[in-house]
Design an enzyme around this catalytic site. Structure first.
Site, PDB file in Angstrom:
ATOM      1  N   GLU A  89       0.744  -1.216   0.104  1.00  0.00           N
ATOM      2  CA  GLU A  89      -0.005   0.181  -0.089  1.00  0.00           C
ATOM      3  C   GLU A  89       0.774   1.164   0.092  1.00  0.00           C
ATOM      4  O   GLU A  89       0.587   2.253   0.752  1.00  0.00           O
ATOM      5  CB  GLU A  89      -1.158   0.112   1.103  1.00  0.00           C
ATOM      6  CG  GLU A  89      -2.341   0.701   0.792  1.00  0.00           C
ATOM      7  CD  GLU A  89      -3.345   0.455   1.741  1.00  0.00           C
ATOM      8  OE1 GLU A  89      -4.531   1.101   1.575  1.00  0.00           O
ATOM      9  OE2 GLU A  89      -3.314  -0.290   2.836  1.00  0.00           O
ATOM     10  N   TYR A 159       0.074  -7.538  -1.561  1.00  0.00           N
ATOM     11  CA  TYR A 159      -1.037  -6.805  -0.803  1.00  0.00           C
ATOM     12  C   TYR A 159      -2.148  -7.528  -1.491  1.00  0.00           C
ATOM     13  O   TYR A 159      -2.868  -7.059  -2.650  1.00  0.00           O
ATOM     14  CB  TYR A 159      -0.939  -5.339  -1.349  1.00  0.00           C
ATOM     15  CG  TYR A 159      -2.051  -4.472  -0.641  1.00  0.00           C
ATOM     16  CD1 TYR A 159      -2.618  -4.865   0.573  1.00  0.00           C
ATOM     17  CD2 TYR A 159      -2.516  -3.389  -1.485  1.00  0.00           C
ATOM     18  CE1 TYR A 159      -3.447  -3.958   1.077  1.00  0.00           C
ATOM     19  CE2 TYR A 159      -3.640  -2.687  -0.971  1.00  0.00           C
ATOM     20  CZ  TYR A 159      -4.095  -2.742   0.260  1.00  0.00           C
ATOM     21  OH  TYR A 159      -4.935  -1.963   0.905  1.00  0.00           O
ATOM     22  N   ASP A 198       0.353  -8.022   3.370  1.00  0.00           N
ATOM     23  CA  ASP A 198      -1.097  -7.916   4.053  1.00  0.00           C
ATOM     24  C   ASP A 198      -1.931  -8.864   3.393  1.00  0.00           C
ATOM     25  O   ASP A 198      -2.238  -8.607   2.091  1.00  0.00           O
ATOM     26  CB  ASP A 198      -1.336  -6.428   3.971  1.00  0.00           C
ATOM     27  CG  ASP A 198      -2.739  -6.122   4.254  1.00  0.00           C
ATOM     28  OD1 ASP A 198      -3.450  -7.229   4.668  1.00  0.00           O
ATOM     29  OD2 ASP A 198      -3.255  -4.955   4.387  1.00  0.00           O
ATOM     30  N   ASP A 295      -1.351   2.382  10.120  1.00  0.00           N
ATOM     31  CA  ASP A 295      -2.361   1.678  10.886  1.00  0.00           C
ATOM     32  C   ASP A 295      -1.985   0.080  11.055  1.00  0.00           C
ATOM     33  O   ASP A 295      -2.458  -0.787  11.747  1.00  0.00           O
ATOM     34  CB  ASP A 295      -3.802   1.687  10.458  1.00  0.00           C
ATOM     35  CG  ASP A 295      -3.700   1.472   8.767  1.00  0.00           C
ATOM     36  OD1 ASP A 295      -2.846   1.223   8.269  1.00  0.00           O
ATOM     37  OD2 ASP A 295      -4.868   1.299   8.411  1.00  0.00           O
TER      38      ASP A 295
END
Length: 305
Positions: A89, A159, A198, A295
Site C-alpha cells: 500500500e 497486497y 498484507d 495503521d
C-alpha cells in the site's frame, strides 16, 4: 520501553535530536522480539554456505505520509537494517518519491489507478528476475505483487485485495486467492518460496481481538478464512504461528477508530509464509508492534538458508 512509548506515542511532541530518536527506535526493535536470540543476519559458519536472512514486511498505508512522520520511514528502515524490506500500500506512482537507500536494490510495482495500492521490495541482493503480475483476471493492474527470484529462494510481496464492506468484492478476492495460490505453487516447484504482506484475513479466532462481533465481516468471513487455509494446505507454513502457536494479543493492524491501537483491539493480517520444506529453518518470527507510522506495524522473519 518508557523512552519508546514517549517516543512513539507522543509523536506530535518535538524530539530532542536524531540520536535520541534512533536509540529509541533501536530499543523498540530489541524489546519486541519476544526475547528471541539469533545470530547476525550476515554471520556465516566457517564451513557452511548458509546465511541468516532478516526479512521485514510492512503495510505503510501511504509511503509519502510515513516519510514525513517522526521517526520517518528512512530512519525506521536504517535502524531495522534488514536484508529484504517489503512494503504494501505504497499509494504512489513512479517518480513521486526518491529514496536514498545505499546498498539496496529498489523494486517497485505501481497501480494503474493513482494513489492506490502498490508494493515495493528493497533488497541487498540483486534479484535474478522480477515478476509483477500473476496472470489473474482481476486486480493484476493494481500493483499488488513484487516477486523476486534470488539465488536460494523466491521472495514474494503481496497486497491481497480487500473484500470491502458487506463483502462487496468477495468474489474477486476469492478469484485472486485461487490464482495467487497457483502462482506460489508454480514458483515453489523451482525453489523454496517466502511470501509476505498484507493478506487481509485473520485466519483464526486467536488472530483478532473480537472474533464474535467480526464474524462474516471483511477479513474474517468464512470464505476468506477457508481460502487462507487452502493456501497453507498447498504447502506453506504461517511462520508466526509456527513459532508462537498459542500467543494471544499479537496483532499487526488496528483501526484508527475507537482507540483501537491503544486498547490493542487489533487483527493479525500481515504474515510471512514459507514453503513447508524450509519451515524448520525459521529462526524467529516477530511482530514489531511498537513501531508506529501506519495503521499496520511491521512483521519480521529471520530464516537460515
Amino acid at each position: 520501553m518508557d523512552l519508546l512509548k514517549v517516543y512513539c506515542r507522543k509523536r506530535t511532541a518535538r524530539r530532542r535530536n536524531r540520536s535520541v530518536k534512533c536509540a529509541s527506535l533501536a530499543a523498540a526493535v530489541i524489546c519486541i522480539r519476544c526475547n528471541q536470540t539469533s545470530r547476525s543476519q550476515h554471520e556465516r559458519g566457517a564451513m557452511s554456505d548458509t546465511q541468516e536472512y532478516k526479512l521485514i514486511s510492512w503495510n505503510v498505508n501511504g509511503l509519502r505520509a510515513v516519510l514525513k512522520k517522526e521517526p520517518s520511514f528512512t530512519e525506521i528502515f536504517e535502524t531495522i537494517n534488514a536484508d529484504v524490506f517489503a512494503l504494501q500500500e505504497t499509494k504512489l506512482q513512479e517518480g513521486q518519491v526518491e529514496l536514498d537507500l545505499p546498498g539496496y536494490v529498489q523494486t517497485w510495482n505501481y497501480a494503474d489507478r493513482k494513489g492506490y495500492s502498490g508494493t515495493a521490495v528493497f533488497s541487498r541482493e540483486t534479484p535474478l528476475q522480477v515478476i509483477r503480475q500473476i496472470g489473474c483476471p482481476v486486480a493484476d493492474d493494481e500493483g499488488r505483487v513484487c516477486a523476486l527470484e534470488f539465488e536460494k529462494f523466491w521472495f514474494v510481496c503481496v497486497y491481497t485485495p480487500n473484500s470491502k464492506d458487506q463483502l462487496a468484492r468477495l468474489d474477486e478476492r476469492l478469484e485472486w486467492d485461487q490464482r495467487y495460490r497457483e502462482f506460489l505453487a508454480e514458483l515453489s516447484e523451482q525453489k523454496p518460496v517466502i511470501t509476505c504482506g498484507d493478506f487481509n484475513v485473520a485466519h483464526n479466532e486467536i488472530d483478532l481481538k473480537n472474533p464474535s462481533s467480526n464474524r462474516q465481516n471483511a477479513g474474517f468471513s468464512d470464505e476468506e478464512r477457508e481460502s487462507f487455509t487452502k493456501l497453507l494446505d498447498a504447502g506453506f507454513t504461517d511462520t508466526f504461528r509456527y513459532r508462537h502457536p498459542d500467543m494471544t494479543g499479537a496483532y499487526s493492524w488496528w483501526s484508527y477508530r475507537f482507540n483501537a491501537r491503544k486498547n490493542n483491539a487489533g487483527w493479525r493480517i500481515d504474515y510471512f509464509l514459507v514453503s513447508d520444506r524450509i519451515a524448520e529453518q525459521v529462526k524467529s518470527a516477530s511482530i514489531l508492534s511498537e513501531v508506529y507510522g501506519s495503521d499496520h506495524c511491521p512483521v519480521e522473519l529471520s530464516i537460515e538458508l
